[in-house]
Design an enzyme around this catalytic site. Sequence first.
Site, PDB file in Angstrom:
ATOM      1  N   ASP A 121       0.865  -1.171   0.000  1.00 19.32           N
ATOM      2  CA  ASP A 121       0.000   0.000   0.000  1.00 19.32           C
ATOM      3  C   ASP A 121       0.909   1.231   0.000  1.00 19.32           C
ATOM      4  O   ASP A 121       2.094   1.136   0.353  1.00 19.32           O
ATOM      5  CB  ASP A 121      -0.892  -0.026   1.248  1.00 19.32           C
ATOM      6  N   ASP A 170      -1.355  -0.428   6.111  1.00 21.47           N
ATOM      7  CA  ASP A 170      -1.616   0.187   7.409  1.00 21.47           C
ATOM      8  C   ASP A 170      -3.081   0.167   7.793  1.00 21.47           C
ATOM      9  O   ASP A 170      -3.427   0.521   8.913  1.00 21.47           O
ATOM     10  CB  ASP A 170      -1.165   1.651   7.376  1.00 21.47           C
ATOM     11  N   ASP A 182      -0.229   5.257   0.635  1.00 25.93           N
ATOM     12  CA  ASP A 182      -0.558   6.256   1.653  1.00 25.93           C
ATOM     13  C   ASP A 182      -0.640   5.614   3.028  1.00 25.93           C
ATOM     14  O   ASP A 182      -1.440   4.707   3.267  1.00 25.93           O
ATOM     15  CB  ASP A 182      -1.901   6.931   1.330  1.00 25.93           C
TER      16      ASP A 182
END
Length: 328
Positions: A15, A209, A17
């Site tokens: 991922d 995250d 961001d």
Amino acid sequence: MSDALLAAYDSLLFDLDGTVYHGARVIPGAPEVIGEARAAGTAVRFVTNNASKAPAAVAEHLNGMGIDAQPDEVHTSSQAAAQVLAERLAPGAHVLVVGAQALCDEVEAVGLRPVRENSDQVEAVVQGHSPDTGWGNLAEACIAIRGGALWVASNVDKTLPTERGLLPGNGSMVAALRSATDREPIVAGKPEAPLMRTAAHGRALVVGDRLDTDIAGAVAAGLDALVVLTGVDTPASLIAAIPAERARFLAADLTGLRDSAETTLIAPKPGWVITAEQDVLQVRADGGSDPLDLLRALCATAWDTGVTEVKPLDDTAKGALSELGLIG
């Protein structure tokens, strides 16, 4: 480093961001670890729900941060959304785009015609993140959706991690249209499985995250996942994670990929004794001091028992729980 996670899989699906960077700021350690993964022969893929940038622009952004990236290594939710549309519409169909030019380009690339205003010819609405989306854009989409147009959302992330903190994501704009139309969109990106499966090469590890997109997408696609604490989710939300959003591994940040599977595995850990009594997880140190190891053990126990409240039984446990933000 032969037993490190970064070399234990055929590919790593990162991922962006909140995992690799926050807006224009790279997260410390990310360039070095990604470079080490490449050196170990592990394929690197960048999988993002952000539909506002084309793959080439994402790769350029990463290269500017010192991270080697090629456009064909980038997989975006705008590409996934365009593919969903292409599977359901005839070539040349008019699609009302709420989002960035990158989303328009992907719609056009699959043989459809992107437009910005509603008309009798509009057969679908596709919605992706753009900082320029305003009421007028949502109004055009609202009319089209209420008129029966197919509605596809690139993703439904409520927030977008940036160097300034969490800002409204595409999911917040989708929520506005959901409220105005009483309709539900087809979601193309994470946590749906197709985006992950397209990006995966061989045995893949998802690194992210966010539980409700990155980790849920990995679970849906049947892939292992490493959750990091550099973005949206917190120790408290990890402990309370539902089965569909549970990672296999846990680390503070991407440097955890240098550790072994045994080290980062979410499981009971030596040095910490955790018991569930009277709907409370009672925590006692037994030679342990690492808060991350404690968190891994807490997640394992909480997921097994359904108990999420924690109570320290000694000063070491109290200090570790406080460092994790689990007690005041």
